[in-house]
Scaffold this active site. Structure first.
Site, short mmCIF file in Angstrom:
data_model
loop_
_atom_site.label_atom_id
_atom_site.label_comp_id
_atom_site.label_asym_id
_atom_site.label_seq_id
_atom_site.Cartn_x
_atom_site.Cartn_y
_atom_site.Cartn_z
N HIS A 11 -2.46 0.37 7.98
CA HIS A 11 -1.78 0.00 8.65
C HIS A 11 -2.70 -0.59 9.75
CE1 HIS A 11 1.62 2.39 11.08
NE2 HIS A 11 2.43 0.71 11.48
N ASP A 64 3.02 3.90 13.66
CA ASP A 64 4.66 4.23 14.30
C ASP A 64 4.99 5.14 15.30
OD1 ASP A 64 4.88 1.83 12.55
OD2 ASP A 64 5.84 3.18 10.55
N HIS A 75 12.61 2.30 13.28
CA HIS A 75 11.19 2.72 14.29
C HIS A 75 10.77 1.74 15.50
CE1 HIS A 75 9.64 0.64 11.18
NE2 HIS A 75 8.50 0.29 11.84
N HIS A 132 6.82 -0.53 15.86
CA HIS A 132 5.78 -0.11 15.31
C HIS A 132 4.68 -0.48 16.95
CE1 HIS A 132 2.25 -1.03 12.83
NE2 HIS A 132 2.07 -3.31 13.86
#
Length: 260
Positions: free
Chosen positions: A153, A157, A232, A234
């Site tokens: 990642h 998030d 969500h 990011h």
């Protein structure tokens, strides 16, 4: 032949004798002060009156006294007028000084308020905050998995239900606003400190390239566009505008006073 006349008791005194006696009597009266006593008041008053009337002294004294009183009265009035003018001048100067001080104080207060407002605005513009108010991190930085093409990642998030307001974390200028491939609808902002922040998977975008934004200003609405498994936000922190220049977002925000 000469004839003589005997002096008897019935014979009166001669003229010479009477004269001598008269002179002696006057001398005696003068010696005892009788004539002086009787004659002095009338003689003195008459003499004084004749002297004053003859010289005009009474009139001169009266006129001089009146003139002195008038002069004294005029001097007193002039002094009162002078003191009144001086008092009024002093009061006017005191009022002017009080007004000047009040205006100076009002100016100082105004300037202090303006300085305080500028300082507050400066702090606000230099401040940072969460991109979604009251949110929390659901996926950490560098978390591994097949969901990401790089294998980990590149950001974090934030929990954000569909339609949540997304705001700029600080002051900056929008350098990208549109479709970002796997990021879906995304925004990239060049922050005033030279760093960059990115906001991905938005349902809608509310800013344009070149627009200046401030901390807490809404820039879009959260969603699940792009490569996403659900609504969500990011969020990334970068040293540049492009993918691959990422920083640890948690450390980035914490270093700028954001608690998360």
């Amino acid at each position: 032949m000469a004839f003589t006349r005997a002096t008897g008791k019935h014979r009166g005194p001669s003229r010479m004798a009477r004269r001598s006696v008269g002179i002696a009597g006057v001398a005696t009266l003068a010696t005892t002060g009788v004539i002086g006593t009787l004659a002095s008041p009338a003689l003195a008053a008459d003499t004084e009156n004749r002297s004053l009337e003859d010289t005009g002294l009474t009139k001169v004294i009266t006129e001089d006294s009146l003139a002195d009183r008038i002069d004294a009265q005029a001097a007193a009035q002039e002094q009162e007028a002078f003191e009144a003018v001086a008092k009024e001048k002093a009061q006017a100067e005191a009022r002017a000084e009080a007004k000047r001080k009040a205006e100076a104080r009002a100016k100082e207060v105004r300037e202090e308020r303006e300085r305080a407002a500028r300082e507050a605005e400066r702090r606000r513009l230099n401040s940072f905050q969460l991109p979604v108010a009251g949110s929390y991190v659901t996926t950490g930085y560098k978390t591994g998995g097949s969901l990401w093409s790089s294998g980990s990642h590149s950001g974090i998030d934030f929990h954000a239900s569909y339609g949540s307001s997304v705001v700029s974390v600080g002051s900056g200028t929008v350098v990208e606003a549109g479709w970002g491939g796997a990021y879906g609808n995304n925004i990239v902002i060049r922050m005033n400190d030279g760093t960059y922040t990115q906001y991905g998977h938005l349902s809608s975008i509310g800013v344009y390239v070149g627009q200046s934004v401030e901390p807490g200003q809404q820039i879009g609405i959260s969603g699940s566009s792009g490569n996403s498994t659900g609504p969500h936000l990011h969020f990334e922190a970068r040293t540049g505008s492009d993918y691959g220049s990422d920083l640890n977002p948690i450390s980035y925000l914490r270093a700028r006073g954001v608690s998360l």
